[in-house]
Design a protein around this motif. Structure first.
Motif, PDB file in Angstrom:
ATOM      1  N   ALA A 194       0.835  -1.212   0.000  1.00 42.36           N
ATOM      2  CA  ALA A 194       0.000   0.000   0.000  1.00 42.36           C
ATOM      3  C   ALA A 194       0.864   1.254   0.000  1.00 42.36           C
ATOM      4  N   ALA A 195       1.942   1.246   0.791  1.00 35.88           N
ATOM      5  CA  ALA A 195       2.849   2.399   0.819  1.00 35.88           C
ATOM      6  C   ALA A 195       3.577   2.541  -0.512  1.00 35.88           C
ATOM      7  N   ASP A 196       3.959   1.413  -1.116  1.00 37.67           N
ATOM      8  CA  ASP A 196       4.594   1.466  -2.437  1.00 37.67           C
ATOM      9  C   ASP A 196       3.650   2.053  -3.478  1.00 37.67           C
ATOM     10  N   LEU A 197       2.378   1.696  -3.378  1.00 42.68           N
ATOM     11  CA  LEU A 197       1.376   2.252  -4.286  1.00 42.68           C
ATOM     12  C   LEU A 197       1.324   3.768  -4.161  1.00 42.68           C
ATOM     13  N   GLU A 198       1.302   4.276  -2.929  1.00 42.30           N
ATOM     14  CA  GLU A 198       1.258   5.719  -2.727  1.00 42.30           C
ATOM     15  C   GLU A 198       2.544   6.388  -3.201  1.00 42.30           C
ATOM     16  N   ASN A 199       3.656   5.693  -3.060  1.00 42.77           N
ATOM     17  CA  ASN A 199       4.921   6.260  -3.526  1.00 42.77           C
ATOM     18  C   ASN A 199       4.938   6.361  -5.046  1.00 42.77           C
ATOM     19  N   VAL A 200       4.430   5.320  -5.724  1.00 41.95           N
ATOM     20  CA  VAL A 200       4.338   5.361  -7.190  1.00 41.95           C
ATOM     21  C   VAL A 200       3.378   6.465  -7.619  1.00 41.95           C
ATOM     22  N   ARG A 201       2.253   6.587  -6.920  1.00 38.82           N
ATOM     23  CA  ARG A 201       1.288   7.622  -7.253  1.00 38.82           C
ATOM     24  C   ARG A 201       1.918   9.013  -7.140  1.00 38.82           C
ATOM     25  N   LEU A 202       2.644   9.248  -6.041  1.00 37.90           N
ATOM     26  CA  LEU A 202       3.295  10.540  -5.832  1.00 37.90           C
ATOM     27  C   LEU A 202       4.354  10.795  -6.906  1.00 37.90           C
ATOM     28  N   THR A 203       5.129   9.764  -7.241  1.00 41.81           N
ATOM     29  CA  THR A 203       6.170   9.914  -8.253  1.00 41.81           C
ATOM     30  C   THR A 203       5.578  10.279  -9.610  1.00 41.81           C
ATOM     31  N   GLU A 204       4.496   9.600  -9.989  1.00 41.56           N
ATOM     32  CA  GLU A 204       3.872   9.883 -11.284  1.00 41.56           C
ATOM     33  C   GLU A 204       3.250  11.282 -11.295  1.00 41.56           C
ATOM     34  N   GLN A 205       2.629  11.679 -10.198  1.00 41.81           N
ATOM     35  CA  GLN A 205       2.046  13.018 -10.121  1.00 41.81           C
ATOM     36  C   GLN A 205       3.125  14.090 -10.212  1.00 41.81           C
ATOM     37  N   ALA A 206       4.223  13.882  -9.497  1.00 45.58           N
ATOM     38  CA  ALA A 206       5.315  14.859  -9.536  1.00 45.58           C
ATOM     39  C   ALA A 206       5.969  14.898 -10.912  1.00 45.58           C
ATOM     40  N   SER A 207       6.101  13.747 -11.561  1.00 47.51           N
ATOM     41  CA  SER A 207       6.678  13.716 -12.906  1.00 47.51           C
ATOM     42  C   SER A 207       5.826  14.519 -13.874  1.00 47.51           C
ATOM     43  N   LEU A 208       4.513  14.364 -13.761  1.00 51.95           N
ATOM     44  CA  LEU A 208       3.638  15.127 -14.655  1.00 51.95           C
ATOM     45  C   LEU A 208       3.777  16.625 -14.418  1.00 51.95           C
ATOM     46  N   ALA A 209       3.783  17.045 -13.161  1.00 53.70           N
ATOM     47  CA  ALA A 209       3.914  18.475 -12.863  1.00 53.70           C
ATOM     48  C   ALA A 209       5.234  19.022 -13.395  1.00 53.70           C
ATOM     49  N   SER A 210       6.324  18.276 -13.214  1.00 56.70           N
ATOM     50  CA  SER A 210       7.625  18.736 -13.704  1.00 56.70           C
ATOM     51  C   SER A 210       7.622  18.862 -15.229  1.00 56.70           C
ATOM     52  N   LEU A 211       7.071  17.854 -15.911  1.00 54.76           N
ATOM     53  CA  LEU A 211       7.002  17.910 -17.375  1.00 54.76           C
ATOM     54  C   LEU A 211       6.105  19.056 -17.838  1.00 54.76           C
ATOM     55  N   PHE A 212       5.039  19.291 -17.096  1.00 51.65           N
ATOM     56  CA  PHE A 212       4.130  20.383 -17.455  1.00 51.65           C
ATOM     57  C   PHE A 212       4.858  21.723 -17.411  1.00 51.65           C
ATOM     58  N   PHE A 213       5.650  21.951 -16.364  1.00 55.42           N
ATOM     59  CA  PHE A 213       6.365  23.218 -16.263  1.00 55.42           C
ATOM     60  C   PHE A 213       7.539  23.278 -17.251  1.00 55.42           C
ATOM     61  N   GLU A 214       8.069  22.120 -17.609  1.00 55.53           N
ATOM     62  CA  GLU A 214       9.086  22.100 -18.669  1.00 55.53           C
ATOM     63  C   GLU A 214       8.474  22.584 -19.985  1.00 55.53           C
ATOM     64  N   ILE A 215       7.245  22.146 -20.276  1.00 51.74           N
ATOM     65  CA  ILE A 215       6.570  22.597 -21.499  1.00 51.74           C
ATOM     66  C   ILE A 215       6.291  24.089 -21.440  1.00 51.74           C
ATOM     67  N   ARG A 216       5.843  24.559 -20.286  1.00 47.32           N
ATOM     68  CA  ARG A 216       5.610  25.996 -20.148  1.00 47.32           C
ATOM     69  C   ARG A 216       6.922  26.770 -20.364  1.00 47.32           C
ATOM     70  N   GLY A 217       8.028  26.209 -19.880  1.00 48.22           N
ATOM     71  CA  GLY A 217       9.322  26.850 -20.099  1.00 48.22           C
ATOM     72  C   GLY A 217       9.721  26.850 -21.563  1.00 48.22           C
ATOM     73  N   GLN A 218       9.421  25.748 -22.262  1.00 47.49           N
ATOM     74  CA  GLN A 218       9.723  25.705 -23.691  1.00 47.49           C
ATOM     75  C   GLN A 218       8.871  26.700 -24.474  1.00 47.49           C
ATOM     76  N   ASP A 219       7.617  26.880 -24.044  1.00 48.34           N
ATOM     77  CA  ASP A 219       6.760  27.878 -24.689  1.00 48.34           C
ATOM     78  C   ASP A 219       7.301  29.288 -24.461  1.00 48.34           C
ATOM     79  N   GLN A 220       7.824  29.529 -23.267  1.00 48.10           N
ATOM     80  CA  GLN A 220       8.432  30.827 -22.986  1.00 48.10           C
ATOM     81  C   GLN A 220       9.703  31.010 -23.813  1.00 48.10           C
ATOM     82  N   LEU A 221      10.483  29.936 -23.933  1.00 48.97           N
ATOM     83  CA  LEU A 221      11.702  30.017 -24.741  1.00 48.97           C
ATOM     84  C   LEU A 221      11.359  30.256 -26.209  1.00 48.97           C
TER      85      LEU A 221
END
Length: 515
Positions: free
Chosen positions: A189-216
């Motif tokens: 159960a804890a591993d599940l939550e860790n995977v969930r957090l990792t995937e959520q954080a990965s999406l947020a990071s990629l989202f801001f990377e795209i926003r940065g590329q749009d700014q660039l």
């Protein structure tokens, strides 16, 4: 039939009563589990928190200091498109689904272990008709060397046996097995939550990377437009005989270089967009994100107190539950030193005639008990206990390493976000100065004071500083996401299912085979 079963049960009552007394007198062998202590007591505050610096400019943490992230942590960034994407992660992300099914498997193992508390009942109705050979010499050989041929025998057997067996948990082997399975399910159960957090954080990071590329992309587009004007001016001055050809060549080189840079931005943006599609469970060919240059800075993030971190990280919870699981395994190994009591009972009906199959004279029954004990195993049990003790000690070291890493990641992210905020301010000043430098050089060139090479240097300086500023802004946003991830997101240990909860039967919807 009912009378026979009743008598069979009545005959087993003394045996079961004896077994129950033995069970009550039994004890669970093995060490009692105690939650581990961290490598050292947590500090009163995070070392790299902006609150620990007298002169701090830019980014700050949320107040009060003991505030916590809760629930949908990504909403603190106040971006509706990010919120919509994050909501899809928990539903469609395949890594999360895989971890969830692993958790459901671990829950099923708990119920498998609990089944050992109860007797096993089996029934095996059978019919058998046989005939022996008439050419079998079963009689003694006479002096003349000839034997007597056996008579042919034919038999018919109808059987309805009911068998029961039970092994009382005298030494806690079953109890420790159940505990081990429950703790393993909590780890899952804890591993599940860790995977969930990792995937959520990965999406947020990629989202801001795209926003940065749009700014660039906007930076390059603006640069291309400015360089085009400069090229048109130098060409007009050259055609008028006021400037020389080298200025035209320099202006054209600068323009083409900016155009190439603007084209290259699309590569990284496309790759980030495709990665987000995978995170939300969609084909990359059917997914796109609207262009929107990044203009925001990371919000204040509630970091809480260091003493709370161990309760907020799912990986720390998983490491601690792994130790509990290893401790239960030691108890299972110790139980092998003691004898096992097995109670068996069988009864039913057996007849050669179908019409008398279930009649009272056709009944049969038996009861029994066995207490096997190993008297020599060449040190197998001792080595097994030593193996699992070593496993527990290794898990303890792993837990403490996980704790140390957790504090390191929070301190790293705090330092990065805090220092980047100041560096961004300084870089913004550099961009402003470079733009002033470019305006002055353009004026001097147009009045014939400086050659175009000076304008070229100023243009290159502005573009480089703008690229650096954009890179720092993206890095600050992704570092803020990393900080949230290091803090455990919106999770805390109270959300970890209890041993009783992981033992419960799942809903039918959770056990349906997906097509």
């Amino acid at each position: 039939m009912k009378i026979f079963i009743r008598r069979l049960v009545n005959g087993m009552i003394p045996v079961c009563a004896t077994a129950l007394l033995l069970l009550l007198a039994g004890c669970a062998v093995g060490p009692k589990y105690h939650p581990p202590s961290p490598p050292q007591a947590p500090a009163a505050a995070y070392k790299e928190s902006p609150t620990q610096f007298k002169e701090n400019e830019g980014w700050t943490v949320a107040q009060p200091a003991d505030a916590k992230l809760r629930g949908k942590w990504w909403e603190i960034f106040n971006d509706s498109e990010l919120n919509a994407l994050e909501d899809q992660v928990d539903i469609n992300n395949q890594n999360i689904k895989q971890s969830f099914e692993n958790f459901m498997e671990a829950r099923a193992v708990v119920r498998e272990a609990r089944s050992q508390y109860f007797p096993t009942l089996t029934v095996a109705p059978s019919f058998n008709r046989s005939r022996t050979s008439g050419n079998l010499n079963t009689a003694p050989v006479n002096t003349s060397g000839t034997g007597t041929a056996a008579k042919q025998l034919q038999s018919t057997v109808y059987s309805l046996p009911l068998e029961a067996s039970w092994e009382p948990d005298l030494w806690g082997k079953v109890r420790n097995t159940v505990r081990q399975a429950q703790y393993a399910a909590q780890v899952s159960a804890a591993d599940l939550e860790n995977v969930r957090l990792t995937e959520q954080a990965s999406l947020a990071s990629l989202f801001f990377e795209i926003r940065g590329q749009d700014q660039l992309q906007k930076i390059f587009d603006d640069t291309v437009a400015a360089d085009q004007k400069a090229y048109d001016l130098t060409r007009a001055l050259y055609e008028a005989g006021i400037d020389d050809q080298i200025s035209v060549v320099e202006a054209e080189t600068t323009l083409r270089s900016a155009q190439a840079g603007a084209t290259n931005v699309g590569i990284a943006r496309a790759q980030f967009e495709h990665a987000i599609a995978v995170l939300i469970g969609k084909a990359a060919s059917d997914f796109s994100i609207l262009v929107k240059p990044m203009t925001v800075a990371p919000p204040p993030i509630p970091v809480g107190m260091p003493s709370e971190l161990l309760e907020r990280r799912p990986d720390v919870a998983a490491a601690e539950r792994t130790m509990a699981e290893a401790n239960a395994t030691i108890g299972i190994a110790y139980a092998a030193y003691y004898p096992n009591l097995t109670l068996t009972a069988a009864g039913g009906f057996e007849s050669s005639s179908f019409q008398h199959w279930l009649s009272w004279p056709s009944r049969f029954w038996s009861v029994g008990a066995s207490i096997p004990e190993t008297i020599f195993d060449a040190g197998l049990r001792r080595a097994t206990v030593q193996q699992f003790v070593a496993t527990y000690n290794a898990d303890l070291a792993g837990y403490r390493q996980t704790v140390l890493t957790a504090f390191q990641q929070v301190e790293d992210s705090l330092a990065e976000v805090r220092i980047l905020s100041k560096q961004i301010q300084e870089e913004q000043q550099a961009v402003d100065s470079a733009q002033t430098f470019l305006k002055l050089e353009q004026a001097r060139y147009e009045t014939g004071v400086d050659p175009y090479i000076d304008v070229l240097i100023a243009q290159t300086t502005v573009l480089a500083d703008q690229q650096t500023l954009n890179s720092l802004q993206v890095q600050q946003m992704t570092s803020a996401v990393a900080l949230v991830e290091a803090l455990g997101g919106g999770w805390d240990r109270s959300q970890l299912p209890s041993p009783q909860q992981v033992t419960q039967k799942p809903d039918k919807s959770e056990t349906t085979i997906e097509q």
